[in-house]
Design a protein around this motif. Structure first.
Motif, PDB file in Angstrom:
ATOM      1  N   ILE A   1       0.807  -1.313  -0.009  1.00 54.92           N
ATOM      2  CA  ILE A   1      -0.125   0.174  -0.035  1.00 54.92           C
ATOM      3  C   ILE A   1       0.812   1.268  -0.048  1.00 54.92           C
ATOM      4  N   ILE A   2       1.831   1.367   0.734  1.00 54.70           N
ATOM      5  CA  ILE A   2       2.899   2.538   0.780  1.00 54.70           C
ATOM      6  C   ILE A   2       3.315   2.803  -0.485  1.00 54.70           C
ATOM      7  N   PRO A   3       4.015   1.906  -0.965  1.00 49.82           N
ATOM      8  CA  PRO A   3       4.469   2.240  -2.446  1.00 49.82           C
ATOM      9  C   PRO A   3       3.615   2.639  -3.421  1.00 49.82           C
ATOM     10  N   PHE A   4       2.351   2.041  -3.316  1.00 49.93           N
ATOM     11  CA  PHE A   4       1.246   2.448  -4.292  1.00 49.93           C
ATOM     12  C   PHE A   4       1.130   3.815  -3.948  1.00 49.93           C
ATOM     13  N   PHE A   5       0.823   4.368  -2.718  1.00 55.28           N
ATOM     14  CA  PHE A   5       0.480   5.886  -2.680  1.00 55.28           C
ATOM     15  C   PHE A   5       1.628   6.789  -2.866  1.00 55.28           C
ATOM     16  N   GLN A   6       2.946   6.182  -2.681  1.00 56.94           N
ATOM     17  CA  GLN A   6       4.206   6.881  -2.857  1.00 56.94           C
ATOM     18  C   GLN A   6       4.053   6.974  -4.576  1.00 56.94           C
ATOM     19  N   SER A   7       3.636   6.424  -5.418  1.00 55.14           N
ATOM     20  CA  SER A   7       3.920   6.398  -6.749  1.00 55.14           C
ATOM     21  C   SER A   7       2.653   6.882  -7.505  1.00 55.14           C
ATOM     22  N   ALA A   8       1.352   7.045  -6.716  1.00 58.12           N
ATOM     23  CA  ALA A   8       0.230   7.380  -7.173  1.00 58.12           C
ATOM     24  C   ALA A   8       0.242   8.988  -7.857  1.00 58.12           C
ATOM     25  N   THR A   9      -0.362   9.111  -8.947  1.00 56.03           N
ATOM     26  CA  THR A   9      -0.474  10.574  -9.471  1.00 56.03           C
ATOM     27  C   THR A   9      -1.792  10.992  -9.746  1.00 56.03           C
ATOM     28  N   LEU A  10      -1.966  12.062  -9.917  1.00 58.32           N
ATOM     29  CA  LEU A  10      -3.220  12.698 -10.149  1.00 58.32           C
ATOM     30  C   LEU A  10      -3.129  13.834 -11.144  1.00 58.32           C
TER      31      LEU A  10
ATOM     32  N   VAL B   1     -11.078  18.155  -4.377  1.00 57.77           N
ATOM     33  CA  VAL B   1     -10.828  17.103  -3.805  1.00 57.77           C
ATOM     34  C   VAL B   1     -11.683  15.920  -4.110  1.00 57.77           C
ATOM     35  N   GLN B   2     -12.938  15.882  -4.636  1.00 60.61           N
ATOM     36  CA  GLN B   2     -13.644  14.917  -4.964  1.00 60.61           C
ATOM     37  C   GLN B   2     -13.226  14.236  -6.436  1.00 60.61           C
ATOM     38  N   LYS B   3     -12.479  15.210  -7.155  1.00 65.13           N
ATOM     39  CA  LYS B   3     -12.149  14.485  -8.406  1.00 65.13           C
ATOM     40  C   LYS B   3     -10.743  13.829  -8.089  1.00 65.13           C
ATOM     41  N   CYS B   4      -9.924  14.148  -7.200  1.00 60.02           N
ATOM     42  CA  CYS B   4      -8.884  13.789  -6.824  1.00 60.02           C
ATOM     43  C   CYS B   4      -9.245  12.213  -6.130  1.00 60.02           C
ATOM     44  N   TYR B   5     -10.153  12.045  -5.252  1.00 63.94           N
ATOM     45  CA  TYR B   5     -10.386  11.021  -4.567  1.00 63.94           C
ATOM     46  C   TYR B   5     -11.026  10.026  -5.545  1.00 63.94           C
ATOM     47  N   ILE B   6     -11.902  10.376  -6.342  1.00 65.52           N
ATOM     48  CA  ILE B   6     -12.435   9.311  -7.419  1.00 65.52           C
ATOM     49  C   ILE B   6     -11.264   8.663  -8.174  1.00 65.52           C
ATOM     50  N   SER B   7     -10.330   9.680  -8.737  1.00 67.38           N
ATOM     51  CA  SER B   7      -9.103   9.113  -9.425  1.00 67.38           C
ATOM     52  C   SER B   7      -8.205   8.074  -8.581  1.00 67.38           C
ATOM     53  N   LEU B   8      -8.172   8.452  -7.211  1.00 70.38           N
ATOM     54  CA  LEU B   8      -7.376   7.382  -6.230  1.00 70.38           C
ATOM     55  C   LEU B   8      -8.204   6.075  -6.370  1.00 70.38           C
ATOM     56  N   SER B   9      -9.433   6.143  -5.911  1.00 74.52           N
ATOM     57  CA  SER B   9     -10.463   4.917  -6.052  1.00 74.52           C
ATOM     58  C   SER B   9     -10.032   4.287  -7.379  1.00 74.52           C
ATOM     59  N   GLU B  10     -10.106   4.765  -8.296  1.00 71.87           N
ATOM     60  CA  GLU B  10      -9.669   4.002  -9.701  1.00 71.87           C
ATOM     61  C   GLU B  10      -8.347   3.326  -9.695  1.00 71.87           C
ATOM     62  N   GLN B  11      -7.466   3.994  -9.050  1.00 69.35           N
ATOM     63  CA  GLN B  11      -5.909   3.427  -9.016  1.00 69.35           C
ATOM     64  C   GLN B  11      -6.144   2.397  -8.067  1.00 69.35           C
ATOM     65  N   VAL B  12      -6.854   2.510  -6.974  1.00 72.42           N
ATOM     66  CA  VAL B  12      -6.952   1.674  -5.923  1.00 72.42           C
ATOM     67  C   VAL B  12      -7.562   0.148  -6.506  1.00 72.42           C
ATOM     68  N   ARG B  13      -8.470   0.433  -7.270  1.00 75.84           N
ATOM     69  CA  ARG B  13      -9.234  -0.807  -7.862  1.00 75.84           C
ATOM     70  C   ARG B  13      -8.350  -1.561  -8.856  1.00 75.84           C
ATOM     71  N   GLU B  14      -7.641  -0.833  -9.366  1.00 80.30           N
ATOM     72  CA  GLU B  14      -6.690  -1.398 -10.790  1.00 80.30           C
ATOM     73  C   GLU B  14      -5.226  -1.997 -10.135  1.00 80.30           C
ATOM     74  N   LYS B  15      -4.967  -1.432  -9.258  1.00 75.68           N
ATOM     75  CA  LYS B  15      -3.397  -1.838  -8.698  1.00 75.68           C
ATOM     76  C   LYS B  15      -3.518  -2.611  -7.455  1.00 75.68           C
ATOM     77  N   LEU B  16      -4.348  -2.211  -6.237  1.00 75.70           N
ATOM     78  CA  LEU B  16      -4.406  -2.830  -5.031  1.00 75.70           C
ATOM     79  C   LEU B  16      -5.365  -4.053  -5.405  1.00 75.70           C
ATOM     80  N   GLY B  17      -6.251  -4.125  -6.280  1.00 73.69           N
ATOM     81  CA  GLY B  17      -7.296  -4.933  -6.141  1.00 73.69           C
ATOM     82  C   GLY B  17      -6.624  -6.227  -6.565  1.00 73.69           C
ATOM     83  N   LYS B  18      -5.522  -6.240  -7.218  1.00 72.89           N
ATOM     84  CA  LYS B  18      -4.575  -7.601  -7.531  1.00 72.89           C
ATOM     85  C   LYS B  18      -4.098  -8.211  -6.373  1.00 72.89           C
ATOM     86  N   ILE B  19      -4.082  -7.366  -5.054  1.00 71.93           N
ATOM     87  CA  ILE B  19      -3.548  -7.917  -3.956  1.00 71.93           C
ATOM     88  C   ILE B  19      -4.630  -8.861  -3.172  1.00 71.93           C
ATOM     89  N   ASP B  20      -5.711  -8.249  -3.226  1.00 68.42           N
ATOM     90  CA  ASP B  20      -6.696  -8.894  -2.458  1.00 68.42           C
ATOM     91  C   ASP B  20      -8.207  -8.343  -3.045  1.00 68.42           C
TER      92      ASP B  20
END
Length: 369
Positions: free
Chosen positions: A296-305, A312-331
Motif C-alpha cells: 500500500i505504501i509504495p502504491f501511494f508513493q507512486s500515485a499520480t493525479l 478533492v472529489q475528483k482527486c478522490y475518485i481518481s485514487l479510487s480507480e487506481q486502488v481498484r486497478e493496482k491494489l485490487g490485484k492483492i486482494d
C-alpha cells in the motif's frame, strides 16, 4: 483569525476560537463521562457523537453540552443504501460525523483521551492549539529548521526562499499523545510497559512527497479544504482488516494535499491517552494490514493525479480507480474498498450539495479561462 488568542496550550480564551465554525466529532460505544474533564474547553462547541455498535444502547452525555447523536439506525435512515460505506463496530464510523457536519472545521477525539498537562503543569487546551495550527499557513515545499515559522518566537531561517514565505493553506492538524503511544500490535507486545513522557514543543509541516501514519484520536482539519478525502475506509464488522481506518485516510489525504498544494502539520497539541487496547485483539485486526501496507505504501508513493483533478472529489475518485486497478490485484477487499470510496463521495455530495455546486462552479470558471 476570529476570537481571542491566548498562549498556545494554556488557558481558555475569553471568546472561544471558531465557536460557530467548528464541530467536535466523537465515536463511542460507551457513556461519555470523559467530557467532564474537557468541559472547560469543549462546552462552547457543538458535538457530533457517532454511536457504534448496538443502536438500542443508551449513551449518556453529561448535561450542558450542545450535541447531536447518531447511531446505526440513523446512519441507515440518512444514507439509505449508501450507508454500506460507513464501517460498523469500528471507530472508522466517525467519518459519518464529518459528512453530516455543516461547519468549516472538524476536531475529532477518542473517548479514552484526556486532558494532558504541559511541562509547567498547566492543562493543555488541545482544541485551541489545533485551531491555531489550522489558521496559520504550512510550509510543505521547503523545510524550515526552526519548525513552524508562524508560531510566536519563531521565523524563517537564513536561506529560506522569500518566494515561499507565504506558505500554503493548512488542511490538517495532527496531534500527538502522552502516556500510551499509538503503537501497532507487535510493538505493543514487545514493549507492553512503554509510556511516552516526552513533550516536544514543536509543530512541523510534513514535507510534500512524504507520507505519514495519521492517527484519528487527536486530529483536526479544514472540512472545506479536505473534508471529502477524510474517509476512514471499510473496517471492522464483516471486513478482513481493522485499525487501518485513519491510516488509509491519512495516505489518501496526503497525496491529495500534495497535489492541491495544501499543508499538513503534526506535533502539538498533546493529549493524555489513558488506556492501552488489547494487543492480541489488535493483532487479529491488523494482521493482514501489516502485510498489505508493504504494498500500500509504495502504491501511494507512486500515485499520480492529473491536472484535471482540481477538486478533492475528483482527486478522490481518481485514487479510487487506481486502488481498484493496482491494489485490487492483492486482494478482492481493495475492489470493495474502491467501490466504497466512490459511494462515500456520492453520499458526501448528496449531504453537502452547496459545497459540491461550488466546486462545480469553480471548475466552470477554470474551463472558461
Amino acid at each position: 483569525m476570529a476570537g481571542t488568542v491566548t498562549i498556545p496550550g494554556s488557558s481558555v480564551p475569553s471568546t472561544p476560537l471558531l465557536k460557530d465554525e467548528l464541530d467536535i466529532v466523537i465515536p463511542t460505544i460507551r457513556n461519555l463521562d470523559f467530557l467532564e474533564m474537557w468541559r472547560p474547553f469543549f462546552q462552547p462547541y457543538h458535538l457530533i457523537i457517532v454511536q457504534d455498535g448496538d443502536p438500542s444502547k443508551v449513551i449518556n452525555v453529561p448535561e450542558g453540552f450542545d450535541y447531536e447523536l447518531y447511531n446505526r439506525n440513523d446512519i441507515n435512515r440518512i444514507l439509505g443504501p449508501k450507508a454500506s460505506c460507513i464501517s460498523f463496530k469500528d471507530s472508522a464510523c466517525r467519518c459519518f460525523g464529518y459528512m453530516v457536519s455543516k461547519k468549516k472545521y472538524v476536531f475529532t477525539i477518542d473517548d479514552d483521551c484526556f486532558v494532558a498537562k504541559d511541562p509547567s503543569g498547566k492543562d493543555i487546551n488541545a482544541l485551541q492549539q489545533h485551531i491555531e495550527n489550522l489558521l496559520s499557513p504550512s510550509t510543505p515545499f521547503f523545510f524550515n529548521t526552526l519548525y513552524d515559522p508562524y508560531r510566536e518566537g519563531a521565523d524563517f531561517v537564513r536561506g529560506y526562499p522569500f518566494s515561499l514565505r507565504e506558505g500554503a493553506p493548512t488542511a490538517v492538524s495532527h496531534g500527538l499523545w502522552l502516556n500510551i503511544p499509538d503503537y501497532d500490535a507487535p510493538t505493543q507486545m514487545v514493549k507492553p510497559r512503554e509510556r511516552n513522557s516526552r513533550y516536544v514543543d514543536a509543530v512541523l509541516t510534513i514535507p510534500k512527497g512524504t507520507l505519514f501514519p495519521m492517527c484519528g484520536m487527536n486530529l483536526a482539519f479544514d472540512r472545506q479544504l479536505i473534508g471529502p478525502a477524510m474517509y476512514f475506509g471499510l473496517m471492522g464488522d464483516g471486513q478482513p482488516i481493522g485499525r487501518y481506518d485513519d491510516m488509509w485516510a491519512g495516505w489518501c489525504v496526503k497525496v491529495i494535499c500534495d497535489h492541491l498544494s495544501l499543508g499538513v502539520k503534526t506535533g502539538l497539541p498533546y493529549l493524555w491517552h489513558s488506556k492501552a487496547s488489547n494487543p492480541f485483539v489488535n493483532l487479529k485486526k491488523e494482521y493482514k494490514g501489516i502485510f498489505w501496507q508493504e504494498d500500500i505504501i509504495p502504491f501511494f508513493q507512486s500515485a499520480t493525479l492529473s491536472k484535471e483533478c482540481d477538486t478533492v472529489q475528483k482527486c478522490y475518485i481518481s485514487l479510487s480507480e487506481q486502488v481498484r486497478e493496482k491494489l485490487g490485484k492483492i486482494d478482492p477487499y481493495f475492489v470493495k474498498l474502491a467501490d466504497a470510496m466512490v459511494t462515500w463521495i456520492e453520499a458526501w455530495d448528496e449531504l453537502n450539495p452547496s459545497a459540491a455546486a461550488a466546486a462545480d462552479a469553480e471548475n466552470g470558471k477554470a474551463v472558461a479561462k
